[in-house]
Scaffold this active site. Sequence first.
Site, mmCIF file in Angstrom:
data_model
loop_
_atom_site.group_PDB
_atom_site.id
_atom_site.type_symbol
_atom_site.label_atom_id
_atom_site.label_comp_id
_atom_site.label_asym_id
_atom_site.label_seq_id
_atom_site.Cartn_x
_atom_site.Cartn_y
_atom_site.Cartn_z
ATOM 1 N N ASN A 7 0.877 -1.170 0.000
ATOM 2 C CA ASN A 7 0.000 0.000 0.000
ATOM 3 C C ASN A 7 0.914 1.220 0.000
ATOM 4 O O ASN A 7 1.572 1.515 1.002
ATOM 5 C CB ASN A 7 -0.915 -0.008 1.225
ATOM 6 C CG ASN A 7 -1.829 1.214 1.257
ATOM 7 O OD1 ASN A 7 -1.444 2.306 0.856
ATOM 8 N ND2 ASN A 7 -3.050 1.035 1.737
ATOM 9 N N GLU A 34 -3.933 1.946 -2.932
ATOM 10 C CA GLU A 34 -4.014 3.384 -2.650
ATOM 11 C C GLU A 34 -3.090 4.190 -3.559
ATOM 12 O O GLU A 34 -2.323 5.024 -3.093
ATOM 13 C CB GLU A 34 -3.748 3.686 -1.173
ATOM 14 C CG GLU A 34 -4.959 3.408 -0.294
ATOM 15 C CD GLU A 34 -4.929 4.196 1.011
ATOM 16 O OE1 GLU A 34 -5.531 5.289 1.044
ATOM 17 O OE2 GLU A 34 -4.329 3.716 1.987
ATOM 18 N N ASP A 145 -4.006 -4.983 0.757
ATOM 19 C CA ASP A 145 -4.274 -4.394 2.069
ATOM 20 C C ASP A 145 -5.653 -4.874 2.491
ATOM 21 O O ASP A 145 -6.658 -4.386 1.989
ATOM 22 C CB ASP A 145 -4.211 -2.862 1.970
ATOM 23 C CG ASP A 145 -4.540 -2.192 3.293
ATOM 24 O OD1 ASP A 145 -4.867 -2.907 4.266
ATOM 25 O OD2 ASP A 145 -4.491 -0.951 3.347
ATOM 26 N N ASN A 147 -6.849 -4.674 5.514
ATOM 27 C CA ASN A 147 -7.353 -3.867 6.627
ATOM 28 C C ASN A 147 -7.957 -4.746 7.734
ATOM 29 O O ASN A 147 -8.948 -4.378 8.374
ATOM 30 C CB ASN A 147 -8.359 -2.816 6.139
ATOM 31 C CG ASN A 147 -7.681 -1.487 5.811
ATOM 32 O OD1 ASN A 147 -6.794 -1.028 6.540
ATOM 33 N ND2 ASN A 147 -8.078 -0.856 4.714
ATOM 34 N N ASP A 216 -1.612 -6.308 5.950
ATOM 35 C CA ASP A 216 -1.351 -6.563 4.521
ATOM 36 C C ASP A 216 -0.929 -8.018 4.387
ATOM 37 O O ASP A 216 -0.046 -8.479 5.104
ATOM 38 C CB ASP A 216 -0.234 -5.642 4.026
ATOM 39 C CG ASP A 216 -0.588 -4.178 4.195
ATOM 40 O OD1 ASP A 216 -1.139 -3.588 3.244
ATOM 41 O OD2 ASP A 216 -0.348 -3.627 5.295
ATOM 42 N N ASP A 245 2.631 4.668 5.069
ATOM 43 C CA ASP A 245 2.420 4.122 6.415
ATOM 44 C C ASP A 245 2.433 2.584 6.412
ATOM 45 O O ASP A 245 2.391 1.964 7.468
ATOM 46 C CB ASP A 245 1.167 4.691 7.091
ATOM 47 C CG ASP A 245 -0.056 4.761 6.200
ATOM 48 O OD1 ASP A 245 0.061 4.491 4.989
ATOM 49 O OD2 ASP A 245 -1.139 5.098 6.706
ATOM 50 N N HIS A 246 2.518 1.978 5.219
ATOM 51 C CA HIS A 246 2.611 0.518 5.089
ATOM 52 C C HIS A 246 3.986 0.108 4.561
ATOM 53 O O HIS A 246 4.594 0.843 3.781
ATOM 54 C CB HIS A 246 1.579 -0.012 4.093
ATOM 55 C CG HIS A 246 0.153 0.205 4.489
ATOM 56 N ND1 HIS A 246 -0.671 -0.830 4.875
ATOM 57 C CD2 HIS A 246 -0.601 1.328 4.532
ATOM 58 C CE1 HIS A 246 -1.874 -0.342 5.143
ATOM 59 N NE2 HIS A 246 -1.866 0.964 4.946
#
Length: 257
Positions: A7, A34, A145, A147, A216, A245-246
């Site tokens: 991501n 994303e 991802d 989530n 992930d 952030d991933h």
Amino acid sequence: MKVSTWNVNSIRVRMPHLVDWLREDLPDVVALQETKVEDISFPKEDIENLGYTAVFSGQKSYNGVAFLFQKTNKPELIKTPSFFDSQKRIIAINLEDLVFINIYVPNGSSVGSEKYEYKLQWLSALVDWLKKTFSKNSKLVLMGDFNIAPNDIDVHDPEVWKDKILCSILERQAFKDIIDLGFYDAYRLVHKDGRAFTWWDYRLNGFRRNFGLRIDHILVSDQLRESLVKVEIAKNLRALDRPSDHAPVVASFSTYL
DNA sequence: ATGTCGCTCGAGGAGCGA
């Protein structure tokens, strides 16, 4: 064959990191989430200059998924149900005898919210589609991802996250429903236990304090299980300046492609 | 702990999503 998912949280902003990483790691197939660009704005040529071809499904501001693969490969796009059309969160390809599915599961915002209900519906539609489209003999890689942190061991502080978004019972049940179709969590096939994360919140100094979650995932069907050699989280990319952030998850297989 | 990023609109910073 090396397969990875990342991501990027905006492909435009993350392009320098992506380029460096592709050059160093040379993955065969990369699933990105994303991307946050419309198809017209996807950095197709920059990707091609690195020896990769891209297929992508994006929209303005939010969501967006893409597959990158070595230029010599010739994949076919697999059609996904119209349910998934309004938000660009899924793309699937057929590459020789393998199927790769790249998903960006809705975040869900908070348990009980409208977005949470949408997340559960989306996951349920995914299970229905997988069930009716692929057989037990299909060689599938389902990654992205999700989530969802599948278990407490995937969370830095399970007490803090208990019943919260990304960790709620219904989300974990949805993850299990996918697994029950015949998938294996590649990371857990190789690392039976031990806490490892793929996402750390930008807030709260999350990365420095290692306040992370493993959300992930790379799931593989039974036929690919035997050839799985190694699964790693490229945590070094989260430590760079202006990071996503991933962190990417990378799975290596002894055969295929 | 409402903290940080990245986006849009539109011309500076509010508002949204994660």
